[in-house]
Design an enzyme around this catalytic site. Structure first.
Site, PDB file in Angstrom:
ATOM      1  N   HIS A 184       0.852  -1.184   0.000  1.00 13.73           N
ATOM      2  CA  HIS A 184       0.000   0.000   0.000  1.00 13.73           C
ATOM      3  C   HIS A 184       0.886   1.231   0.000  1.00 13.73           C
ATOM      4  O   HIS A 184       1.548   1.515   0.994  1.00 13.73           O
ATOM      5  CB  HIS A 184      -0.926  -0.023   1.213  1.00 13.73           C
ATOM      6  N   LEU A 185       0.895   1.925  -1.128  1.00 15.40           N
ATOM      7  CA  LEU A 185       1.742   3.123  -1.225  1.00 15.40           C
ATOM      8  C   LEU A 185       0.965   4.383  -0.858  1.00 15.40           C
ATOM      9  O   LEU A 185       1.546   5.460  -0.749  1.00 15.40           O
ATOM     10  CB  LEU A 185       2.325   3.240  -2.638  1.00 15.40           C
ATOM     11  N   ARG A 186      -0.343   4.262  -0.673  1.00 16.32           N
ATOM     12  CA  ARG A 186      -1.203   5.324  -0.121  1.00 16.32           C
ATOM     13  C   ARG A 186      -1.383   6.545  -1.019  1.00 16.32           C
ATOM     14  O   ARG A 186      -2.176   7.418  -0.702  1.00 16.32           O
ATOM     15  CB  ARG A 186      -0.695   5.812   1.248  1.00 16.32           C
ATOM     16  N   HIS A 215      -2.806 -12.711   1.070  1.00 19.02           N
ATOM     17  CA  HIS A 215      -2.508 -12.924   2.502  1.00 19.02           C
ATOM     18  C   HIS A 215      -3.331 -13.996   3.215  1.00 19.02           C
ATOM     19  O   HIS A 215      -4.135 -13.695   4.079  1.00 19.02           O
ATOM     20  CB  HIS A 215      -2.604 -11.605   3.276  1.00 19.02           C
ATOM     21  N   ASN A 253      -4.974  -6.765   9.575  1.00 19.65           N
ATOM     22  CA  ASN A 253      -6.065  -7.515   8.966  1.00 19.65           C
ATOM     23  C   ASN A 253      -5.605  -8.125   7.641  1.00 19.65           C
ATOM     24  O   ASN A 253      -5.150  -7.392   6.780  1.00 19.65           O
ATOM     25  CB  ASN A 253      -7.259  -6.598   8.711  1.00 19.65           C
ATOM     26  N   ASP A 256       2.171  -7.042   2.184  1.00 17.39           N
ATOM     27  CA  ASP A 256       0.995  -6.286   2.633  1.00 17.39           C
ATOM     28  C   ASP A 256       1.438  -5.068   3.444  1.00 17.39           C
ATOM     29  O   ASP A 256       0.838  -4.724   4.468  1.00 17.39           O
ATOM     30  CB  ASP A 256       0.030  -7.166   3.439  1.00 17.39           C
ATOM     31  N   HIS A 303       1.068   3.496   8.438  1.00 16.28           N
ATOM     32  CA  HIS A 303       0.119   4.386   9.099  1.00 16.28           C
ATOM     33  C   HIS A 303       0.871   5.452   9.877  1.00 16.28           C
ATOM     34  O   HIS A 303       2.044   5.285  10.206  1.00 16.28           O
ATOM     35  CB  HIS A 303      -0.764   3.594  10.067  1.00 16.28           C
TER      36      HIS A 303
END
Lengths: 450, 327
Positions: A65-67, A235, A301, A328, A332
């Site tokens: 996740h590179l956001r 995952h 998750n 994954d 944050h």
């Protein structure tokens, strides 16, 4: 650096059964030559001393996740790909749960453009399965494929409606791209914050039962069989899921699966504090909680599961049921994690600790080095249809990872290139360190000690 | 300079004291020893004596500040703590979720840091999220007392339960203690499992399987899970009845309240299965006619009101021990 000579490294390529000390010459972004030490045809180029280091094909992360766009305070393509480079990853697949989601050609374009401008490593965007990731109608998969998406996923959610997923699988066949499912029944996992088991009972936290994943894995396998489409399961975390995939593969279904480094090394007990949960360390049942319990860095998750699940995932990796290891990587902000466990964000910043965490399994004899490297290179490459471009061979792109399997270091999240400092491994001493990462012949990361 | 260094090298030898008290925070009972609990109960005896006086007040904690921070509605626990603190002469400040900056979106960590900066010696907190007091204990210098966190723990309730049992039966060693009802969502049950077990009782858990799932057996091997209420109650010395919230039926965990009453209500017929001197307890507030029949709740074996009265004495003892009274 478009020309360089790596000397006296341990050239390691499980795809070719290669494991010997040698030199490797890079020219024009490609591997020009490899062979016995000192015999390189053009020794008059910059030299990188790789003695006692492993030189292997660059790692490929199917899942991070590179956001960007939308959550640049958590990560950007620049910071995320620098983190990838530090972790030895030469290619990363960017999940589309950005803001806006990558559900249009323009959004995919944007990510590719930003990656060209600022990306340290190769970025392959994944497009949404459904418009806005809402699970209501199909996204324009053709447009996404044309723009350069390498797979489709609503990661973060399952496609809850089985008919819609069936259609997505049917439709995706015309592009030959895999559909990546995040397997989670939202009703079974509702409000859950960790694995449902003895730890959740003890901590008074709402659990996510293994069946929340397994019911969707079973459903998806049935739909893959129905459609003949390529399904990739993201995952996996439970022994039951591994068994379902094993049986599906025995039937010859075109299904692939991945597992994360944290689900291979940590168990649910990690939520009770840093001394528990790593490599099967389980506290006795009468152990009092200490004030470090409810550790939000271990909130992820799908959740960390039990020692039996970790073992089954490891076995699945070894017997080929699981094809790839994917991080994954979910960065944050501090405030997203420095709060009540129920309110904390799910996710682990994983790119920069992946290799060292996984090497711990090699060091204790639970995993073979070739299995590990295979799952970080050829495994994901085959899923992406890029296996012909992978490997230490003459003429292939010079995507190379160099690491020291023995070097010890202490995980310090403040030293991460990622903006996400959220790791359950903070303060852990790990053995195994990425020393250099080369993408297309460019040296994108070099450890200070090299 | 040298002297300071030396004193760091050789810390002053403190006289061994009789006090086995080890706690800075009260987060749960899992980290208590039997000696500590006995010591606390002795202290509570002294507090009970104070509460029996005409002037129910001593200046022991004068100048100390107790902050109660309740992020969940509560009447009896908050009042009990505030009366305990005032009886010891402490200054008491109360914050509720409605009056705190939480409504403005301030994080719990920021709120407690502010409270700390303004000065507090003991922070009593109730919070709907399990584990919130553990987070706070890492952030503040003051003592933290968990007055109930989510489903996780309610240590002062369990302590006053044990104290109440002690005043009737002298102790719980070898006793059979049955906890009936919504175990899954109960912080009272969790803390009592620890407290009762540490003090030597055999804990038996009983409830509908949706409210007492299988994996509980792995979490609390020290307790026995007995789904059959008649078997659970047979020869019991202590019966703790838990409150049943109506949300459980709405959440699909129970077919109906009526069925729960039929299957799990503690009524006179079931009570007769226990020992004749068995104590009937309930953490309150009681849903009479649901988890417990009115004639049992008000019957001769019920100590429910006593539990409330003992709450103040036990909490006084805790505050006294935490706020420096023991040293």
């Amino acid at each position: 650096m478009t020309e360089a000579l790596l000397i006296r490294g341990r050239l390691f390529d499980p795809g070719q059964g290669l494991d010997r000390v040698g030199d490797l010459l890079i020219e024009g972004g490609k591997i020009a030559w490899l062979g016995e030490p000192g015999l390189a045809p053009k020794p008059d180029v910059p030299v990188l001393e790789a003695q006692r280091l492993i030189v292997c094909p660059g790692f490929i992360d199917l899942h991070c996740h590179l956001r960007e766009p939308g959550q640049e305070d958590k990560e950007t393509i620049a910071s995320g790909t620098q983190a990838a480079a530090r972790g030895g990853f030469t290619t990363v697949c960017a999940m589309p749960n950005t803001q806006p989601p990558l559900d249009s050609g323009a959004a995919v374009d944007y990510v590719l453009k930003r990656a060209t401008q600022e990306g340290a490593v190769r970025v392959l965007p994944i497009g949404c399965i459904t418009r806005g990731r809402k699970g209501e109608e199909l996204a324009e998969l053709g447009e996404l494929a044309q723009a350069g998406a390498v797979a489709f996923s609503d990661d973060g959610n399952s496609v809850a409606d089985p008919r819609l997923l069936r259609n997505a699988l049917e439709y995706s066949r015309s592009f030959g791209l895999p559909v990546i499912e995040h397997c989670e029944d939202a009703s079974l996992s509702k409000d859950g914050v960790m694995n449902e088991g003895w730890t959740s009972a003890r901590l008074g936290l709402r659990g996510i039962p293994p069946a929340a994943e397994e019911t969707v894995v079973a459903r998806d396998i049935a739909l893959a069989e129905l459609t003949g489409a390529r399904l990739h399961l993201a995952h996996l975390t439970t022994a039951g899921s591994v068994e379902l995939v094993r049986r599906a593969k025995e039937k010859g279904l075109p299904i692939t699966a991945e597992v994360t480094p944290h689900h291979l090394t940590l168990t649910e007990e990690r939520v009770m504090g840093a001394e528990w949960g790593w490599l099967g360390r389980v506290p006795p049942r009468h152990q009092p909680l200490n004030s470090c319990a409810y550790d939000t860095s271990a909130k992820v998750n799908p959740p960390l599961r039990t020692p039996a699940d970790v073992l089954a995932l490891n076995r699945g990796l070894q017997d080929g049921t699981i094809d790839a290891i994917a991080t994954d990587h979910a960065p944050h902000r501090l405030v997203d994690k420095l709060c009540e466990f129920d309110l904390a964000a799910f996710g682990i910043s994983g790119l920069e600790t992946a290799l060292a965490a996984l090497l711990a399994l090699v060091h204790i004899g639970e995993l073979k080095l070739e299995t590990l490297i295979e799952a970080l290179t050829y495994g994901p490459a085959r899923i992406l249809g890029r296996d012909t471009q992978t490997g230490l061979r003459e003429g292939a792109p010079a995507d190379i990872t160099i690491f020291d399997p023995e070097a010890q270091w202490v995980v310090d999240p403040q030293a991460f290139a990622s903006k996400g400092k959220n790791t359950p491994l903070a303060g852990y001493t790990l053995r195994g360190k990425v020393m250099a990462t080369i993408v297309d012949g460019r040296l994108v990361y070099k450890d200070d000690s090299l | 300079m040298r002297i300071r260094e030396q004193s760091q090298l050789y810390p002053p030898i403190t006289k061994p004291t009789a006090s086995p008290w080890q706690h800075r925070h009260i987060l749960d009972l899992d980290d208590f020893s039997r000696q500590e609990m006995e010591f606390l109960f002795h202290t509570a005896d002294a507090m009970k004596e104070i509460l029996g006086r005409e002037i129910k007040r001593v200046p022991t904690l004068r100048g100390k500040t107790v902050v109660t921070m309740f992020y969940e509605p509560s009447t009896r626990t908050r009042l009990s703590f505030e009366m305990a603190a005032k009886s010891l002469g402490a200054d008491v400040t109360s914050i509720t979720a409605a009056t705190s900056s939480a409504v403005k979106g301030e994080s719990l960590v920021d709120t407690v840091r502010t409270i700390q900066a303004l000065g507090s010696d003991v922070l009593v907190m109730r919070h709907p999220c399990s584990g919130a007091p553990y987070l706070v204990a890492q952030q503040v210098a003051s003592s933290v007392v968990n007055a109930g966190d989510g489903w996780h723990a309610h240590p002062t309730q369990a302590l006053l339960d044990l104290y109440t049992i002690r005043s009737h039966h002298g102790g719980v060693e070898g006793a059979k203690a049955v906890i009936i009802g919504d175990i899954l969502h109960s912080r009272v049950a969790r803390s009592n499992i620890w407290g009762l077990t540490i003090m030597g009782a055999q804990v038996v858990l009983c409830g509908p399987p949706t409210l007492l799932p299988r994996f509980w057996g792995q979490a609390y091997p020290q307790a026995i899970i007995e789904p059959d209420i008649e078997a659970a109650l047979a020869d019991a010395d202590i019966i703790m009845v838990l409150r049943l919230q109506r949300e459980r039926q709405q959440g699909g965990l129970l077919p109906s309240i009526e069925e729960y009453v039929r299957l799990y209500q503690l009524d006179e017929r079931r009570l007769a299965l226990a020992k004749p001197d068995a104590l009937v307890m309930h953490p309150g507030p009681v849903n009479e006619g649901i988890e417990i029949a009115p004639e049992v709740a008000h019957g001769a074996q019920s100590v429910i009101e006593e539990q409330v009265a003992n709450g103040v004495a036990v909490r006084m003892a805790l505050l006294y021990l935490l706020a420096g009274g023991a040293h």
